[in-house]
Design a protein around this motif. Sequence first.
Motif, PDB file in Angstrom:
ATOM      1  N   HIS A  69     -10.859   1.156   6.627  1.00 22.50           N
ATOM      2  CA  HIS A  69      -9.481   1.521   6.321  1.00 22.50           C
ATOM      3  C   HIS A  69      -9.329   2.991   5.917  1.00 22.50           C
ATOM      4  N   TRP A 117      -4.056  -3.277   4.125  1.00 19.00           N
ATOM      5  CA  TRP A 117      -4.665  -3.153   2.801  1.00 19.00           C
ATOM      6  C   TRP A 117      -3.822  -3.890   1.752  1.00 19.00           C
ATOM      7  N   ARG A 121      -4.731  -7.315  -0.594  1.00 18.40           N
ATOM      8  CA  ARG A 121      -4.765  -7.237  -2.052  1.00 18.40           C
ATOM      9  C   ARG A 121      -3.697  -8.088  -2.742  1.00 18.40           C
ATOM     10  N   SER A 181     -12.997  -1.286  -0.102  1.00 21.70           N
ATOM     11  CA  SER A 181     -12.164  -1.367   1.104  1.00 21.70           C
ATOM     12  C   SER A 181     -12.070  -2.816   1.574  1.00 21.70           C
TER      13      SER A 181
END
Length: 412
Positions: A69, A117, A121, A181
């Motif tokens: 990423h 991302w 998360r 990551s």
Amino acid sequence: MHDIRPLIPLLITAGILIGGNGLQGTFIALRGIEEGFSTSVIGMVGTGYFLGFVIGCVYITKVMRAIGHIRAFSALAAIASAASIMMVLVIDPISWFLMRLVQGICFAGLFAVVESWLNARVTNATRARTLSVYRFVDLGSVTAAQYMIPLFGVSGFDLFAIIAMALSLSLVPISFADKSSPAPPKDVKFDIKVLWSVSPLATVGCIVIGLTNSSFRSLGPIYADGIGMSVTAIATFMSIGIFAGIVLQYPLGHYSDKLDRRVIILVSTIGALLASVFLAFLAGDGELANFIGIFGFGAFALPLYSLCSAHANDHAAPGQHALVSAGTLFFWSIGAVVGPLIASFLMEVFGPHALFAYVIVVLTFFAAYTLARIRARDAVPTEKRRMRFRSLLRTSTFFSKLATPPNEKDGG
């Protein structure tokens, strides 16, 4: 707020990118006018961005899987920043087309990295709040970015430098994100046959939205300049159209969850069509009238993408939702490549009001097609729908994953 604090760097990065992208779309059109480019040339430059976006959507997951990423983000941000500077160093239509194509590839990748991302998360407990903050960031950054244009002016090096600085600075907050990551995402497959077999209406709808809404975003500044608006008024005109998109987004979505979703798509299409008629034939050159007209257009036209996506997901089988998400974005991108070319040619021949006359023709076709589909196929009962309406950004396929709770994914 404590729950989403680890996501704040990613959200700030998203705000910088979305704002910079929104600023470029308006600024490049106005700078093209100042440089003496014809309307059709400016339309071609706008097409370059959307063509690049298609390419970026197809290949970005392969890049993320290959290098991760943060390295993918860093490379794309650097390339996009360099392309912005190149546009002021080499002021030429072909060069601008190529640089906008490069930027389209980069922005498709940058948005995909951030949203992938975020999706990795976010938790189910923070999903709704994160999505609300993300939409606020989107609306606020795009609206505020428009007023950079009257603040710094269209001439000179200033705005090119600001855009390049923004792209470079977007690296700062993401560098402070969680240092671990995320796992590389799965490849996103663009199987155009799947979306057509699932929902012909959604397929045609996404193309239509690309044809019309991208023309507004690329050529709206040309229209506003052509009827005599000042730079500040042009920024306001574009801001109103973009802001209006959120006003009816949730009311239309709410009723689409309770009624035949195709009826709400038809209502939204007709609303955008009537606003276009007002802008093309009734508003004239009056600023207030055009502000009112573009508010109506944005309020009805911008939610259409989310409505069509929801309709496609109503018919998707378990395991098809990722393909549907990729397909809707892909078909929108195809329409967005063609739309500015056609609209800019018509504007050059018939004048600025031809922009919304073109939109009228496209939306009239789509309204008729929607009626035909309503008659050809029964509605999906509300109790059998696999997903509720979600307000979606056309930034990457990962946004739809962010917007969908896990218990609604793939029929789960």
